[in-house]
Write a protein that holds these residues in place. Structure first.
Motif, short mmCIF file in Angstrom:
data_model
loop_
_atom_site.label_atom_id
_atom_site.label_comp_id
_atom_site.label_asym_id
_atom_site.label_seq_id
_atom_site.Cartn_x
_atom_site.Cartn_y
_atom_site.Cartn_z
N VAL A 286 -42.14 -10.29 32.44
CA VAL A 286 -41.40 -9.75 31.29
C VAL A 286 -41.61 -10.63 30.07
O VAL A 286 -41.90 -10.15 28.96
N PHE A 287 -41.46 -11.95 30.27
CA PHE A 287 -41.63 -12.87 29.15
C PHE A 287 -43.06 -12.86 28.62
O PHE A 287 -43.30 -13.10 27.44
N ALA A 288 -44.03 -12.59 29.51
CA ALA A 288 -45.43 -12.58 29.08
C ALA A 288 -45.71 -11.50 28.04
O ALA A 288 -46.60 -11.65 27.20
N PHE A 289 -44.93 -10.41 28.11
CA PHE A 289 -45.15 -9.31 27.17
C PHE A 289 -44.28 -9.40 25.92
O PHE A 289 -44.44 -8.60 25.00
N ILE A 290 -43.37 -10.37 25.88
CA ILE A 290 -42.47 -10.46 24.72
C ILE A 290 -43.23 -10.71 23.43
O ILE A 290 -43.00 -10.01 22.42
N PRO A 291 -44.17 -11.69 23.35
CA PRO A 291 -44.90 -11.87 22.08
C PRO A 291 -45.67 -10.62 21.65
O PRO A 291 -45.71 -10.29 20.46
N ILE B 80 -41.03 -22.28 24.05
CA ILE B 80 -39.70 -22.11 24.65
C ILE B 80 -39.81 -21.52 26.05
O ILE B 80 -39.16 -21.97 26.99
N ILE B 81 -40.68 -20.52 26.17
CA ILE B 81 -40.88 -19.91 27.50
C ILE B 81 -41.52 -20.92 28.45
O ILE B 81 -41.14 -21.02 29.62
N ALA B 82 -42.48 -21.67 27.95
CA ALA B 82 -43.20 -22.61 28.81
C ALA B 82 -42.30 -23.72 29.34
O ALA B 82 -42.52 -24.25 30.43
N HIS B 83 -41.26 -24.09 28.57
CA HIS B 83 -40.37 -25.17 28.98
C HIS B 83 -39.67 -24.87 30.30
O HIS B 83 -39.45 -25.76 31.13
N PHE C 111 -52.09 -13.28 17.93
CA PHE C 111 -51.79 -14.38 18.85
C PHE C 111 -50.89 -13.92 20.00
O PHE C 111 -50.96 -14.48 21.10
N GLY C 112 -50.10 -12.89 19.75
CA GLY C 112 -49.30 -12.32 20.83
C GLY C 112 -50.17 -11.69 21.91
O GLY C 112 -49.89 -11.82 23.11
N VAL C 113 -51.22 -11.01 21.48
CA VAL C 113 -52.16 -10.41 22.45
C VAL C 113 -52.82 -11.50 23.29
O VAL C 113 -52.90 -11.40 24.52
N GLY C 114 -53.29 -12.55 22.63
CA GLY C 114 -53.92 -13.65 23.36
C GLY C 114 -52.97 -14.32 24.33
O GLY C 114 -53.34 -14.64 25.47
N ALA C 115 -51.72 -14.53 23.91
CA ALA C 115 -50.73 -15.16 24.79
C ALA C 115 -50.43 -14.28 25.99
O ALA C 115 -50.33 -14.78 27.12
N LEU D 254 -51.08 -15.40 29.88
CA LEU D 254 -49.91 -15.54 30.76
C LEU D 254 -50.02 -14.63 31.98
O LEU D 254 -49.73 -15.06 33.11
N ILE D 255 -50.41 -13.40 31.78
CA ILE D 255 -50.56 -12.47 32.92
C ILE D 255 -51.65 -12.98 33.86
O ILE D 255 -51.51 -12.90 35.10
N SER D 256 -52.73 -13.50 33.31
CA SER D 256 -53.80 -14.04 34.15
C SER D 256 -53.30 -15.20 34.99
O SER D 256 -53.65 -15.34 36.17
#
Length: 431
Positions: A75-80, A60-63, A111-115, A119-121
């Motif tokens: 902000v969205f990167a840290f949501i998961p 959803i975020i990627a869309h 998987f939230g940590v990996g995402a 994303l931050i990278s």
């Protein structure tokens, strides 16, 4: 009976007959045994649901990713990550004994940590490679298996460090090495040992029995530094160690399919023995003109020495009660291969013949063991070993087609006769 024991635990602790920790271990053991099938399904679906929800949020975020500002993206990167942490905190405070919640929340957070890292990278163009990403990810999630007492965290951690080792140890070698894998493997070992102690018959424990030897099998090759010939006996030594572990009392009591150590050790040893029965390996080995003093300086030599010593010590410890009559060929075959390997530098043909004799002897012993135990599986496995040796010899140019055909006919008749006689014997015993 189990309920009576569980009810008596507080009284036994109060009387000082058992410790609080021992009472907790007993409680966990009986809870694991009585866990109904629907609870196991609930755990599975909670894990799958957590993973799918996490992937859905990322999609959803990627869309709309390109339309967002850098701040909103951050902000969205840290949501998961935040959702996963909140779920784990809720489990710790409210549902510490609920396995479905515990495993599901842990899987989501992993998987939230990996995402979040990826994303931050991407947002801030932080340079790096896949190996570095996997190492950082595994380091961050390592404490989760102990904090949440989560078995799915342990399994995902083990799978992750194995993937990391294959990326760095094989694809990026020699510019980088994957030595951190061995330290990370030890990080997860205490959890695995505690799982064996508290849930010896649990499904997660059985998965660990397969994933640990598979991980070692995949990653042992990262030790190779150019002397591949030394890695084959090193692998056989490792498979010998796995086979010995699989014959220890606890693992021996497991059903065959649940004993990953025994199966991987047996199949791995026999596969490599068949490989060593071909002449190409011994011809390559005989061309190595370096002196023995040179081999002392390479890491493959020390790996082979360490595994051989460890395997011998493990064998002596497993037979410490004097049950040497129960020894199996695959428990000592790595020592025989080591001697044959050293002989191969000077006499490659003799070494090749000795390897074939070892394979033939192992197959015959296995057939006799299957007949003695009235076990069709062991009997046919022994016949399969001999068949594999004959198939390998089928590709030898010096053997005529007539002899090859005769060997296949003999093995085919042996398969039929052995199974027929054992089935007939079973029917006679049943009458």
């Amino acid at each position: 009976m189990a309920n009576d024991i569980l009810k008596a635990l507080p009284e036994l602790v109060e009387a000082g007959l058992i410790s609080t920790q021992k009472a907790e271990d007993i409680r966990l053991y009986y809870e694991a045994k009585k866990q109904p099938a629907q609870n196991r399904l609930l755990v599975i679906f909670s894990i799958l649901g957590a993973i799918l929800v996490g992937l859905g949020i990322i999609l959803i975020i990627a869309h709309n990713w390109d339309d967002l500002s850098r701040t909103i993206k951050s902000v969205f990167a840290f949501i998961p990550l935040l959702i996963g942490q909140a779920a784990c905190a809720y489990v710790i405070l409210r549902k510490p004994e609920n396995t479905a919640w515990k495993e599901g929340a842990s899987a989501f957070l992993i998987f939230g940590v990996g995402a979040s890292i990826s994303l931050i990278s991407q947002i801030y163009n932080i340079e790096g490679d896949l190996g570095g990403f996997m190492l950082l990810w595994m380091l961050l999630i390592a404490p989760l298996m102990y904090l949440m007492k989560s078995s799915i965290s342990s399994l995902l951690f083990l799978a992750g460090i194995t993937y990391y080792a294959t990326i760095v140890g094989y694809d990026q070698y020699p510019s980088e090495n994957a030595w951190p894998y061995w330290g990370l493997l030890l990080v997860g070992l205490p959890y695995y040992l505690n799982l064996i102690k508290t849930q010896p018959e649990g499904n997660f424990t059985r998965f660990h029995h397969w994933l640990y030897p598979l991980s070692l099998t995949i990653c042992l090759g990262i030790w190779s530094d150019g002397l591949e010939e030394w890695m084959l006996p090193a692998y056989i030594a490792m498979f010998g160690c796995l086979y010995i572990i699989g014959n220890l009392p606890y693992f021996k009591s497991l059903k065959g399919i649940n004993n990953g150590y025994l199966i991987i050790g047996a199949l791995g040893s026999m596969s490599l023995l068949i490989t060593l029965s071909f002449d190409w390996f011994w011809e390559d080995l005989s061309r190595m003109t370096e002196g023995l003093g040179y081999f002392y300086t390479v890491q493959e030599f020390w790996l082979l020495a360490a595994l051989s010593v460890f395997g011998l010590g493990l064998l002596l410890w497993s037979k410490r009660r004097g049950n040497w009559r129960e020894i199996r060929p695959l428990e000592i075959v790595f020592l025989l291969v080591l001697l044959v390997f050293l002989l191969g530098f000077q006499a490659p043909l003799a070494s090749r013949i000795l390897i074939s004799i070892i394979i033939l002897g192992t197959g015959l012993f296995t057939i006799l063991e299957g007949a003695r135990k009235d076990h069709l599986g062991i009997l046919n496995y022994g016949l399969l070993i001999i068949t594999s040796l004959i198939v390998a010899r089928f590709f030898d140019q010096e053997i005529s087609f007539v002899i090859r055909g005769i060997m296949f006919v003999v093995v085919g008749i042996s398969f039929f006769t052995a199974n027929y006689l054992m089935i007939k014997k079973r029917k006679q015993d049943a009458v």
